[in-house]
Enzyme design. Structure first.
Site: not given
Lengths: 200, 218
Positions: B19-21
């Site tokens: 779960g990221t940017t």
């Protein structure tokens, strides 16, 4: 069961020094999401429109009663507390969140957020509604305390324009309400007058 | 004994997601890629310093998001295929080729995979380029954002992006965007990894949490 949901992008901003602030919302299909609960106190609503209208109607009544008893205009915090009581005590049945914002003699301009379950929080600026997720980064980066009226207006309009550009259920015109000690001003910015960004 | 004294922790059976940017931006003469470093399994963080910027070739990198296993596998496969391709053509591969290879895998296995890669790099033919390959589409863009944290910075990047920034401005833009996203998204956090690619090669940099820019916070 058909419940009308107001998908709206709603924001409140306050500036400390010049004792004014702006509350803005996006209207799609002329639904009014900005409700005046007292002379200098407004409520922005999000979530189930029916629930929100019922709560604000009740709050408006209780607030006017309170203000007569106190023999003075109500505090913004009082208005927000009334909303919070209603939301918290009926949290099972209700599905609406509010931004209560206004001006009072004691603390000047203030913004209170009453969330879905009945949490009450005071903030210098806040955003809500479906389109708000897209502009968290923008408002975090761009907000400065003690902005002037022009700066705050520009900030709100930019943020709303950006959210409307990304959220498919936000759009139409931008309504701004400026609340100061002296007056309440309602400004409408139509879609074609909104600021444009790099991809448009 | 049928009772368990120490039941297995939940995170062992949860799928590991980044779960990221992630973000990739072109500037005048190259590209800058950025990512956070948090890997979560359910509600636990299983790796707080993972580098999600994976090299596909000397001057082509990709940014991983979604399921960690899927994303890493795609990156490894494309790395291999790109090596073979560049030997066959006897030249450095084009960014477009790398992106097409990623797209082919993403599209062919779109039902089984759940990873989104952004491919960015520099080549002699078209300079700095950024390609988004979400769900098997392939599109070239001036900049691209991805991952769960990207929703929060849509407004910010729309407002702040300008064509033909300098290298410094672009790096600042990427770091600012990552910081804002990490500040709001629970699945993004840790440190910021930044890779700058131009005609001279790729330069990797890691920015620790306390060195990230600060924004207005109560």
């Amino acid at each position: 069961m058909d419940s009308h949901h107001s998908y709206s992008q709603v924001k409140g901003v306050s500036t400390g020094v010049s004792s004014l602030f702006i509350v803005s919302y996006v209207s799609s299909k002329t639904i009014n999401k900005l409700i005046q609960v007292h002379d200098r106190i407004f409520c922005c609503i999000a979530g189930s429109l029916a629930d929100a209208q019922a709560v604000t109607k009740m709050a408006k009544f209780q607030l006017s009663f309170h203000s007569i008893q106190m023999e003075s205009p109500p505090l913004v915090k009082a208005a927000a507390s009334i909303m919070r009581e209603l939301c918290y005590n009926n949290k099972e049945e209700l599905q609406a969140g509010f931004i209560t914002a206004g001006w009072d003699r004691k603390k000047g301009p203030q913004i209170y957020v009453v969330s879905l379950g009945g949490m009450l929080l005071s903030q210098p600026y806040t955003i809500g509604g479906s389109g708000s997720t897209y502009i968290y980064g923008y408002v975090d980066a761009k907000f400065k305390p003690d902005m002037s009226l022009e700066e705050a207006t520009q900030f709100s309009t930019n943020a709303l324009a950006l959210a409307m550009g990304r959220d498919n259920v936000s759009g139409g015109v931008v309504h701004l309400v400026v609340i100061t000690e002296a007056e309440v001003k309602h400004v409408v910015v139509p879609g074609n007058k909104l600021p444009k960004f790099h991809d448009e | 004994m049928s009772e368990e004294l120490f039941p297995e922790p939940e995170w062992l059976s949860e799928e590991v997601k980044t779960g990221t940017t992630i973000i990739a931006v072109t500037f005048d003469g190259g590209v800058v890629l950025g990512s956070d470093s948090r890997v979560s399994a359910g509600e636990s963080v299983v790796n707080r310093v993972m580098n999600k910027l994976s090299p596909l070739h000397d001057k082509i990198y990709c940014a991983l998001s979604g399921s960690a296993a899927d994303a890493q596998t795609i990156a490894e496969m494309v790395n291999y295929q790109l090596d073979v391709h560049s030997i066959e053509v006897e030249a450095d591969p084009l960014v477009c080729s790398a992106a097409t290879l990623v797209k082919n895998i993403s599209y062919k296995y779109k039902e089984e995979l759940s990873a989104h890669l952004i491919v960015a790099g520099w080549d002699k033919k078209k300079g700095g380029q950024v390609y988004a390959t979400l769900s098997g589409l392939l599109t070239r863009q001036p900049f691209a954002i991805g991952g769960s944290g990207s929703f929060y910075i849509n407004g910010f990047v729309d407002a702040e992006f300008r064509k033909n920034m300098t290298k410094r401005e672009c790096q600042e833009f990427v770091v600012n965007a990552l910081t804002l996203a990490m500040g709001r998204d629970g699945s993004s956090g840790g440190v910021a990894y930044v890779v700058t690619i131009d005609k001279d090669g790729a330069e990797e940099k890691c920015i620790l949490g306390n060195e990230l820019p600060k924004f207005f916070d109560e």
